[in-house]
Write an enzyme that holds these catalytic residues in place. Structure first.
Site, short mmCIF file in Angstrom:
data_model
loop_
_atom_site.label_atom_id
_atom_site.label_comp_id
_atom_site.label_asym_id
_atom_site.label_seq_id
_atom_site.Cartn_x
_atom_site.Cartn_y
_atom_site.Cartn_z
N GLU A 16 0.00 -11.56 8.75
CA GLU A 16 -1.48 -11.37 8.30
C GLU A 16 -2.79 -12.03 8.85
OE1 GLU A 16 -2.03 -9.91 3.92
OE2 GLU A 16 -0.15 -8.38 4.36
N ARG A 39 6.67 -11.05 6.90
CA ARG A 39 6.08 -10.99 5.65
C ARG A 39 6.10 -11.57 5.18
NH1 ARG A 39 2.74 -6.88 2.57
NH2 ARG A 39 3.31 -6.68 0.24
O1 0X9 Z 1 0.64 -5.14 -0.79
C1 0X9 Z 1 0.14 -6.40 -1.35
O2 0X9 Z 1 0.26 -7.20 -1.87
C2 0X9 Z 1 -1.56 -6.39 -0.88
N1 0X9 Z 1 -1.44 -5.72 0.33
S1 0X9 Z 1 -0.61 -5.53 1.90
O3 0X9 Z 1 -0.60 -4.69 2.73
N2 0X9 Z 1 -1.41 -7.12 2.35
O4 0X9 Z 1 0.13 -6.52 1.89
C3 0X9 Z 1 -2.63 -5.88 -1.71
C4 0X9 Z 1 -2.06 -6.55 -3.10
C5 0X9 Z 1 -3.48 -6.47 -4.03
N3 0X9 Z 1 -2.73 -6.76 -4.93
C6 0X9 Z 1 -3.14 -7.38 -6.37
N4 0X9 Z 1 -4.23 -8.16 -6.14
N5 0X9 Z 1 -3.23 -7.16 -7.57
ZN ZN Z 2 -0.97 -8.68 1.93
#
Ligand code: 0X9
Ligand code: ZN
Length: 300
Positions: free
Chosen positions: A66, A119
């Site tokens: 990202e 990732r």
């Molecule tokens: O899945 C994730 O970790 C995040 N989305 S991503 O597409 N960038 O991987 C969202 C995370 C949000 N979760 C919390 N803050 N609990």
């Molecule tokens: Zn993420």
């Protein structure tokens, strides 16, 4: 000086942080928030531009691919230091900033050398590599939206904090926990602004404050270029996910202001956001931080 029209390697980013400290003595200090499996540092900067002690932590690059996350954070650091307008100056000077643009450095390096869409971290777990460092934190660990398969993109790790990145950073955050009131994590992509929790759709006591603050921030984002964001809690806005950094900060320290951004875009380029969008993404995000902390202050 640093070229904000392209993405940078970890070495270039760390050299930039070092140069900021060198050029701004007394204002910028290099800080180390932890270490990685491959022996790197999680390097950051602390900005002290005024006398206020109310701290804000900015976290970027927990997911390696990202790239707009670290890039936007560096652009924002530069803006905070340049004091270009009164609102930004006020925001910059009324807080102490603990800023970590790349908290998954091994993964970030790997996206430059080997696999642009990596990732996770790079610690071997059996036949596969890496936990998802946004599923490995020790609050409600493995209670939904995380996998126990080491080959999965959302592998939670062999135990909470089984990765040295999350463990060492959590220890650093604990050591400064009395100094910060806000924690903001930057991801991509989807154009969302979210608050805890991720493991449950249940609303927190300060749900209304968090939502109103987020709505002000989302309004501010759209003003500059019309970019549309959606606001809400993690579980209701994106999906159930447990073991994230922001949930751990909220669940452990109960900080009032805890947000996760999913930056540009909504999928046209996805993780491969063109570098000419670094500046606009960062500027609209900084607008939203100004609005966020104004509203947070107004709500006490
Ligand atoms: O899945 C994730 O970790 C995040 N989305 S991503 O597409 N960038 O991987 C969202 C995370 C949000 N979760 C919390 N803050 N609990
Ligand atoms: Zn993420």
């Amino acid at each position: 000086s640093f070229d904000f029209t392209r993405y940078h390697t970890l070495d270039e980013i760390y050299a930039f942080l070092d140069s900021l400290a060198k050029e701004n003595p007394g204002k910028v200090q290099v800080i180390v928030g932890g270490k990685t499996h491959e022996g790197r540092q999680i390097k950051g900067v602390k900005l002290t531009l005024g006398s206020s002690k109310s701290g804000i932590v900015l976290e970027g690059g927990i997911h390696a691919r990202e790239w707009i996350s670290p890039a936007s954070i560096l652009y924002i650091v530069n803006e905070l230091l340049q004091n270009k307008n009164a609102d930004v100056r006020q925001l910059a000077e009324s807080h102490e900033w603990y800023i970590f643009p790349v908290v998954n450095p091994d993964g970030y390096v790997y996206t430059h050398t080997t696999n642009r869409l990596w990732r996770k971290t790079r610690k071997p777990y059996g036949l596969c590599y890496g936990s998802d460092p946004n599923r490995n934190w020790g609050y409600k660990w493995m209670s939904g939206g995380a996998s126990n398969n080491p080959c999965s993109e959302t592998y939670g790790g062999s135990s909470a904090f089984s990765d040295v990145e999350t463990k060492s950073l959590s220890e650093y955050l604990t050591s400064i926990s009395s100094k910060f009131n806000a924690y903001v994590s930057f991801h991509s992509y989807s154009q969302l602004l979210m608050f805890p929790y991720g493991h449950t759709t249940q609303h927190l006591d300060n749900y209304n404050d968090e939502l109103q603050i987020a709505n002000k921030a989302v309004q501010a984002i759209s003003k500059r270029y019309g970019t549309k964001y959606k606001a809400g809690n993690v579980a209701e806005t994106i999906y159930i996910a447990s073991g994230s950094s922001v949930d751990w900060v909220k669940g452990t320290f109960h900080k009032p202001v805890t947000y996760t951004y999913e930056l540009r875009d909504t999928g046209r380029h996805g993780f491969l956001l063109p570098a000419d969008q670094i500046a606009p993404t960062a500027l609209e995000t900084l607008d939203s931080l100004v609005a966020m902390f104004k509203e947070a202050k107004a709500r006490g």
